[in-house]
Design an enzyme around this catalytic site. Sequence first.
Site, short mmCIF file in Angstrom:
data_model
loop_
_atom_site.label_atom_id
_atom_site.label_comp_id
_atom_site.label_asym_id
_atom_site.label_seq_id
_atom_site.Cartn_x
_atom_site.Cartn_y
_atom_site.Cartn_z
N ASP A 1 0.33 6.78 3.32
CA ASP A 1 -0.59 5.67 3.08
C ASP A 1 -1.94 6.04 3.70
O ASP A 1 -2.09 6.05 4.92
CB ASP A 1 -0.05 4.38 3.70
CG ASP A 1 -0.85 3.14 3.29
OD1 ASP A 1 -2.00 3.31 2.83
OD2 ASP A 1 -0.34 2.03 3.44
N HIS B 1 0.23 3.54 -0.28
CA HIS B 1 0.06 2.13 0.00
C HIS B 1 0.88 1.24 -0.92
O HIS B 1 1.12 0.07 -0.60
CB HIS B 1 -1.43 1.77 -0.11
CG HIS B 1 -1.78 0.46 0.50
ND1 HIS B 1 -1.58 0.17 1.84
CD2 HIS B 1 -2.31 -0.67 -0.04
CE1 HIS B 1 -1.98 -1.06 2.09
NE2 HIS B 1 -2.42 -1.60 0.98
N TYR C 1 -1.04 -13.89 1.27
CA TYR C 1 -2.03 -12.81 1.38
C TYR C 1 -3.27 -13.32 2.11
O TYR C 1 -3.50 -12.99 3.24
CB TYR C 1 -2.38 -12.25 0.00
CG TYR C 1 -3.26 -11.02 0.08
CD1 TYR C 1 -2.70 -9.78 0.39
CD2 TYR C 1 -4.62 -11.10 -0.12
CE1 TYR C 1 -3.50 -8.65 0.49
CE2 TYR C 1 -5.43 -9.98 -0.02
CZ TYR C 1 -4.86 -8.76 0.28
OH TYR C 1 -5.66 -7.63 0.38
N SER D 1 -0.10 -5.39 3.24
CA SER D 1 -1.47 -4.99 3.50
C SER D 1 -2.17 -6.07 4.34
O SER D 1 -1.76 -6.34 5.47
CB SER D 1 -2.18 -4.71 2.18
OG SER D 1 -3.39 -4.01 2.38
#
Length: 695
Positions: A629, A664, A466, A546
């Site tokens: 999203d 999302h 991430y 993301s």
Amino acid sequence: MYPESRRADVVEDLHGHKIADPYRWLEDPDSDETRDWVRRQNEFSSAVLAKLPAREWFHQAMSAIVSRPRAGVPAYKAGWYFVSRNDGTKAQDTLYVAESLEELLAGGRVLIDPNELSEDGTDSLSSYSVSDDGRYVVYGISESGSDWNRLQLVDLTTGDELDDKITETKFSAATWLPDSSSYLYLYYPTTGLAEGTDTSKLSGAQLKLHRVGTPQADDELVLEFPENPQLVMFPKVSDDDRYVVVHIAEGTAHSNRLWFYPITTVNGRSSLGEPVKTIDEPVAETTFVRMAGGRAILSTDLDAPRRRLVSCLITDGPVVFEQVVPEGESQLQFALGAGDGLVTVSLDDALPVVELHALDGSNSRRIDVAGGALVGINAKPGVDEVFVGLSSLTAPVEASVVSATTGEVRRLPELVPTTSTDFVPPEITVTRASAPSKDGTPVPYFLVTRADLDYAEPRPTLLYGYGGFKVPLVPDYRPGWSAWLAAGGVLVLANLRGGGEFGSEWYDAGRLDRKQNVFDDFIGVAEELQRTGVTTAAQLAIHGRSNGGLLVGAVMTQRPELFAAALPCVGVMDLLRFHKFTIGAAWASDYGRPDDEADFRTALAYSPLHNLEPGTSYPPTLVMTADHDDRVVPLHSHKFTAALQHAQAGDNPVIARIEVDAGHGMGKPLAMVASEWADLLAFAAGYTGLRPTEA
């Protein structure tokens, strides 16, 4: 042959750079051309996915995994006990309520069942808040995974819905005032906007006060910042009911202001006075914890990169802090009032540690609970029960109740419904290791393997990361991990700079003009896995969601030869236009502002969409997004897919899986969760050589 993606002659001059944007027409999700493109891409990807040899195995495994019964973390609120449950047969979890913990453990009463709200199971419960007198609950519902919510009022005793709704809110739960007949929420004025309005120019969030029984149009404006629409507000009522404490931050920035609104309740009606601006310069991240006499206890990273607890008087600044719990070696994540003292959660090398403290910070005790990640912690000043939920890589929640007075721990396995599933998670081994980044910085990672397998030879490996927004990456539960490990794959979780595992300095080293460090960290881990014989370039798949989708997009464009498959999901792929859609402008804390020339040059250097080179052989790529999203809008994935298909040389497939009626990520029905994970893992297995039936 890929589905056709029309290339338009769109070129912009941005800070002296000619930037081509041939797929800008894909930015309009409602146009007939975009809808047709989505349909054709899904048809194409379905045909590719159908040929993957492990797809059926992963579909069966994922269906069994999501069908495992589970329960959430209990909470005590205003004399009632609450918990969410799912016996594995429902699309969404159901909220139960009871008047005692024992009654809740025995089953309790259904209060809110989102499964009754939509035929396809795409409506989900996003929040619930209880009035101080225990009479009302306001709950939030998200439709199709949208960030937009509607708030509905329910009589807690009868379960009856009342004619009182809020229809335009997001990033907000109801915050009840002491009169139990009014609450605060965030309102984003959007009604009446012309089609095509640039949403980055909207007036920002408004903190409003709603009184039960009155229309939303009559709600009182408490606070707004029309001169800076990126400022957002998060209210909390102090435990002594004297103040509404409002945290004010710019977008996703962590430094904030802290204002205290005095509460006056006369004749059963609460009102707010003028704010006491105790912290009015956002120089650090500072959050309210609880009151201690006339002082406020706060958590802050001011002069403490790993955070500490302090106290201060509630006065207009300058503020003077007195130390309560000093900064330690671990990263302080959360602090709450509990009983007569405090409960804290810290990360010790990315693993959670729960501790109790006296109100003055003394008598610190570590609590005997363990897991890979904190799922939830519910505590309240004056209440002895502290509910803690932790997950592991293969188990969603283990809930416990802890005495704030004695520290005694009681496990609560009876919360989970007793129906069974055929899936038994594998026994695993978790190893902690580190890899050198490009600049020599050690990058820690978790190496996870099935305990009964021989790892003398390299194996197919899934590397996940991430690295952004100060979000810690911990060994938490995700449904797909169990299936990948059961199939015989290796799982690696990388703790990259930009995350929140090791304090503010670790975060700062991975954002803005230092964002490339994040990508270098991920590449460093990939190279270390190959150097040490864990895997090879032909067996390594990379995955992220993301900001992690951006991570995958960036590293696959920088080092395409290093990976066997790339799995970017709901990623931020256009770093030159992200700020023009929904809440994208709020991400300036990490990505900068493309309208600023220096930030533009930084973003252009790593923006996945703008660093694809035609004629390059990129790894097999599965791009995943969803049509609803409204956080990372699907145009990012759409434009990246079209550009990557145009640039791709060789036979490695590039496909897009675009979920319909989903957002999302949060609130997806179980069948959708299972199907998405199955396709993702089958694609990774297919191009890394993983054969589940041979493991």
